[in-house]
Design a protein around this motif. Structure first.
Motif, short mmCIF file in Angstrom:
data_model
loop_
_atom_site.label_atom_id
_atom_site.label_comp_id
_atom_site.label_asym_id
_atom_site.label_seq_id
_atom_site.Cartn_x
_atom_site.Cartn_y
_atom_site.Cartn_z
N UNK A 224 0.79 -1.23 0.00
CA UNK A 224 0.00 0.00 0.00
C UNK A 224 0.82 1.28 0.00
N UNK A 225 2.13 1.16 0.08
CA UNK A 225 3.00 2.33 0.16
C UNK A 225 3.37 2.94 -1.19
N UNK A 226 3.28 2.15 -2.23
CA UNK A 226 3.70 2.59 -3.57
C UNK A 226 2.72 2.05 -4.61
N UNK A 227 2.74 2.62 -5.82
CA UNK A 227 1.92 2.04 -6.89
C UNK A 227 2.31 0.57 -7.11
N UNK B 167 14.96 3.76 -5.91
CA UNK B 167 14.69 2.31 -5.91
C UNK B 167 14.05 1.86 -7.22
N UNK B 168 13.28 2.73 -7.83
CA UNK B 168 12.59 2.38 -9.08
C UNK B 168 13.58 2.27 -10.24
N UNK C 18 11.22 10.31 -0.18
CA UNK C 18 10.62 10.22 -1.51
C UNK C 18 11.72 10.03 -2.56
N UNK C 19 12.86 10.68 -2.37
CA UNK C 19 13.99 10.51 -3.29
C UNK C 19 14.53 9.09 -3.29
N UNK D 264 9.97 -3.65 -6.13
CA UNK D 264 11.20 -2.95 -5.79
C UNK D 264 11.25 -2.56 -4.32
N UNK D 265 10.15 -2.03 -3.82
CA UNK D 265 10.10 -1.66 -2.40
C UNK D 265 10.22 -2.90 -1.53
N UNK D 266 9.48 -3.95 -1.85
CA UNK D 266 9.56 -5.18 -1.06
C UNK D 266 10.98 -5.75 -1.07
#
Length: 173
Positions: free
Chosen positions: A99-102, A146-147, A140-141, A108-110
């Motif tokens: 739920x933190x990112x699209x 990470x993307x 945010x940066x 990538x976040x995981x």
């Protein structure tokens, strides 16, 4: 990614994943790929297994995917590690990560959350860095970076991970 200081011969780590039905399959595949790449860059080979740890030698970590976080955690906490317990070492709050990112960025976040918590276990401490994957709070940066490419380990993280493998201390079975 910082690769200097990695063990020349490489080290093996087995991560046992539990309760993965909580996680989206493709997000989990992407996350494992990113975490694997991050650790390979510092000389650590990760082998992913499902279920409870069965291995009794070498480096072993158990990781559980939870559908929600206990109330004692801040609203922005995505996971936690308990490197000195004899039970599961890492708990990932999958609903918060997803739920933190699209959705397209969730893998990538995981992957970064997984790498961050594995590092806590290998370092055997709850220490954070000023930059990179081991920051206490990503900005945010950082999410934007990470993307594009994985965040780096600081040199002191690499050294602490090397010390783990030198001592071959098993944190969880």
């Amino acid at each position: 990614m910082l690769a200097s200081g990695a063990a020349a011969k490489g080290e093996d780590l087995t991560v046992y994943l539990q309760n993965t039905a909580t996680a989206d399959f493709m997000t989990l595949v992407a996350a494992k790929g990113i975490a694997t790449k991050m650790f390979a860059g510092i000389g650590v080979r990760i082998r992913w297994e499902l279920g409870a740890p069965r291995k009794t030698d070498g480096a072993v970590i158990a990781m559980q995917f939870d559908s929600s976080a206990p109330e004692r955690f801040r609203n922005d906490a995505l996971a936690y590690a308990t490197p000195f317990d004899s039970t599961t070492c890492i708990h990932i709050f999958y609903n918060r990560v997803a739920g933190s990112v699209p959705r397209r960025l969730a893998g990538g976040l995981l992957g970064h959350v997984v790498a961050h918590e594995i590092t806590h276990v290998l370092e055997r401490r709850d220490r954070h860095s000023a930059t990179g994957v081991m920051k206490a709070q990503w900005t945010a940066g950082d999410y934007e970076a990470m993307a594009v490419h994985p965040l780096a380990f600081e040199a002191e993280n690499v050294e602490a991970i090397r010390e783990y493998f030198t001592g071959r201390q098993i944190v969880s079975r």
